[in-house]
Design an enzyme around this catalytic site. Sequence first.
Site, mmCIF file in Angstrom:
data_model
loop_
_atom_site.group_PDB
_atom_site.id
_atom_site.type_symbol
_atom_site.label_atom_id
_atom_site.label_comp_id
_atom_site.label_asym_id
_atom_site.label_seq_id
_atom_site.Cartn_x
_atom_site.Cartn_y
_atom_site.Cartn_z
ATOM 1 N N HIS A 172 0.861 -1.183 0.000
ATOM 2 C CA HIS A 172 0.000 0.000 0.000
ATOM 3 C C HIS A 172 0.896 1.231 0.000
ATOM 4 O O HIS A 172 1.924 1.245 0.665
ATOM 5 C CB HIS A 172 -0.897 0.010 1.252
ATOM 6 C CG HIS A 172 -2.045 0.947 1.122
ATOM 7 N ND1 HIS A 172 -1.919 2.288 1.360
ATOM 8 C CD2 HIS A 172 -3.334 0.725 0.754
ATOM 9 C CE1 HIS A 172 -3.095 2.861 1.146
ATOM 10 N NE2 HIS A 172 -3.963 1.939 0.775
ATOM 11 N N ASP B 236 -7.889 -5.375 0.455
ATOM 12 C CA ASP B 236 -8.387 -6.298 -0.561
ATOM 13 C C ASP B 236 -7.978 -7.745 -0.317
ATOM 14 O O ASP B 236 -8.535 -8.659 -0.917
ATOM 15 C CB ASP B 236 -7.873 -5.882 -1.954
ATOM 16 C CG ASP B 236 -8.458 -4.560 -2.375
ATOM 17 O OD1 ASP B 236 -9.647 -4.348 -2.110
ATOM 18 O OD2 ASP B 236 -7.729 -3.735 -2.957
HETATM 19 N N1 ACO Z 1 3.971 -8.072 -4.527
HETATM 20 C C1 ACO Z 1 5.299 -8.094 -4.787
HETATM 21 N N2 ACO Z 1 6.072 -6.986 -4.776
HETATM 22 C C2 ACO Z 1 5.466 -5.816 -4.505
HETATM 23 C C3 ACO Z 1 4.095 -5.724 -4.229
HETATM 24 C C4 ACO Z 1 3.351 -6.918 -4.239
HETATM 25 N N3 ACO Z 1 2.033 -6.900 -3.987
HETATM 26 N N4 ACO Z 1 3.764 -4.423 -4.001
HETATM 27 C C5 ACO Z 1 4.896 -3.728 -4.127
HETATM 28 N N5 ACO Z 1 5.932 -4.557 -4.427
HETATM 29 C C6 ACO Z 1 7.336 -4.185 -4.587
HETATM 30 C C7 ACO Z 1 7.584 -3.503 -5.917
HETATM 31 O O1 ACO Z 1 7.964 -4.441 -6.913
HETATM 32 C C8 ACO Z 1 8.694 -2.550 -5.546
HETATM 33 O O2 ACO Z 1 9.883 -3.305 -5.446
HETATM 34 P P1 ACO Z 1 11.309 -2.634 -5.886
HETATM 35 O O3 ACO Z 1 11.501 -1.503 -4.901
HETATM 36 O O4 ACO Z 1 12.278 -3.732 -5.756
HETATM 37 O O5 ACO Z 1 11.120 -2.145 -7.284
HETATM 38 C C9 ACO Z 1 8.350 -2.102 -4.136
HETATM 39 O O6 ACO Z 1 7.603 -3.196 -3.572
HETATM 40 C C10 ACO Z 1 7.520 -0.827 -4.069
HETATM 41 O O7 ACO Z 1 6.386 -1.000 -4.914
HETATM 42 P P2 ACO Z 1 5.672 0.177 -5.682
HETATM 43 O O8 ACO Z 1 4.817 -0.417 -6.749
HETATM 44 O O9 ACO Z 1 6.670 1.203 -6.038
HETATM 45 O O10 ACO Z 1 4.764 0.767 -4.496
HETATM 46 P P3 ACO Z 1 3.567 1.746 -4.700
HETATM 47 O O11 ACO Z 1 3.391 2.440 -3.397
HETATM 48 O O12 ACO Z 1 3.757 2.569 -5.916
HETATM 49 O O13 ACO Z 1 2.345 0.747 -5.014
HETATM 50 C C11 ACO Z 1 0.550 -0.760 -4.750
HETATM 51 C C12 ACO Z 1 1.380 0.350 -4.097
HETATM 52 C C13 ACO Z 1 0.058 -0.330 -6.136
HETATM 53 C C14 ACO Z 1 -0.672 -1.036 -3.876
HETATM 54 C C15 ACO Z 1 1.431 -2.030 -4.883
HETATM 55 O O14 ACO Z 1 1.856 -2.426 -3.594
HETATM 56 C C16 ACO Z 1 0.683 -3.181 -5.576
HETATM 57 O O15 ACO Z 1 0.704 -3.251 -6.821
HETATM 58 N N6 ACO Z 1 0.056 -4.096 -4.793
HETATM 59 C C17 ACO Z 1 -0.716 -5.179 -5.381
HETATM 60 C C18 ACO Z 1 -2.063 -4.651 -5.863
HETATM 61 C C19 ACO Z 1 -2.983 -4.323 -4.727
HETATM 62 O O16 ACO Z 1 -3.145 -5.070 -3.775
HETATM 63 N N7 ACO Z 1 -3.647 -3.165 -4.845
HETATM 64 C C20 ACO Z 1 -4.651 -2.702 -3.847
HETATM 65 C C21 ACO Z 1 -4.126 -1.526 -3.107
HETATM 66 S S1 ACO Z 1 -5.183 -1.057 -1.807
HETATM 67 C C22 ACO Z 1 -6.456 -0.322 -2.593
HETATM 68 O O17 ACO Z 1 -6.338 0.340 -3.572
HETATM 69 C C23 ACO Z 1 -7.713 -0.496 -2.017
#
Ligand code: ACO
Length: 428
Positions: A306, A363
């Site tokens: 998140h 979620d």
């Molecule tokens: N699984 C594996 N790796 C992950 C995940 C995940 N669910 N989420 C983040 N990471 C990793 C990324 O690959 C990144 O790694 P790196 O630094 O080595 O490149 C690091 O963690 C940071 O991730 P970002 O995508 O930059 O984080 P951001 O804050 O932009 O994204 C998000 C947040 C979109 C929620 C992301 O965690 C994600 O895609 N999660 C899965 C989808 C999800 O559950 N979405 C619901 C969010 S809650 C809502 O909207 C109600």
Amino acid sequence: MGEFAKLEVDGKTYEFPILEGSEGERAIDIGKLREQTGLITLDPAFKNTGSCASAVTFIDGERGILRHRGYSIEELTEKSTFLEVSYLLLYGELPGKTELERWVEEIRYHTMLHEDLKRLYDGFPKAAHAMAVCSAIVSALSTFYPMDLDPIDDDQVRLSTERLIAKLPTITAYSYKHLMGQPFLYPDNRLSYVGNFMRMMFATPCEVYDVDPVVERTLDLLLMLHADHGQNCSTSTVRLVGSSRANVFASISAAINALWGPRHGGANQDVIRMLWAIEKEGLSARQFVDRAKSRDDTSRLMGFGHRVYRNHDPRALIIKSHAHEVLRSLRHTSKLLEIAIDLERIALEDDYFIERKLFPNVDFYSGVIFEALSIPMNLFTALFSMGRLPGWIAQWVEYHSEPGNAIGRPRQLYMGAKHRPYVPIDQR
Ligand code: ACO
């Protein structure tokens, strides 16, 4: 005398005020940055940028705190109801007894859809995704109420708010009925908000339908948990679209589309797809967690991570704490819940997830419960938008009440070709 942040550019020093929020958060006010320095800031994905001051919802991602209008999400979900929380978000205070009764009555009064609006459903393919249908029908509401679209007329906004909150469950339930090829049932306003929705979803004209109180209370809880969440992607969309003075139906329709994506509300559907795939492929939780660590965007652990929460998502804890109880009351055994719990345990012990501060978000468990309540997967994110609706409207209204609010219009750092002469087609 307030505090200032100093910025030095080309040997000149500029000062910008530091503002403090009511919970001690600090922000540098750069409202005069370009005027004074000629510079802009660059912050893709707004990781450091506050887009507004808001009094609706407080989130402390480091400590896992979520409060609406000062009330903790734990207390609200224990003691309140979705419609009461909606009132709180929209009007800033918990309603008194009479105010609440009037509010619930107003919502009941508007549950029906115009007969002509219902005909629009016939134009959609049977398999149309509920989010596409809901956003289209919500947008179409504006064509049925052209006299009530002024975003700065309080009475019109109040009426449109009541219409939206009353009609979205009907709109959502009909998207399911359309998919199933079953007749649309008129709302039964003797039922509760959620009871009415369940009946429109699951009843047919041939059978008596009794609302299951466990399902009713659980859905109400899930709606409450989704009711608002600060300046997330869909809420920022509502404010941005609203800033053009587009009407509230147009703005909410845009928000539903923004919520649809799998990185946002669409993740609840993808979590279930992921859990099914794990079950089908016979993968262990460890194997899947390892796969999710590959930097391939498509294999992320859905429902994890998140932008704001860096410790835990309090909504996920609340859902998880209810999951077993709900499944037990429904006499439902869920293989998916077992897989989810296993995945969470392995991921929370894994250095990759620990270093990146990735925890289960709202979620991760909501889909498992929706599934146990017999909500079809195609509807999960639409249920999220039913829950988020009061928050979207509260934020939209707050935007319109800000003095001197301007149209939202970010700048950019242009990195394209420099000026060049046009080349006639036969010389290219
Ligand atoms: N699984 C594996 N790796 C992950 C995940 C995940 N669910 N989420 C983040 N990471 C990793 C990324 O690959 C990144 O790694 P790196 O630094 O080595 O490149 C690091 O963690 C940071 O991730 P970002 O995508 O930059 O984080 P951001 O804050 O932009 O994204 C998000 C947040 C979109 C929620 C992301 O965690 C994600 O895609 N999660 C899965 C989808 C999800 O559950 N979405 C619901 C969010 S809650 C809502 O909207 C109600």
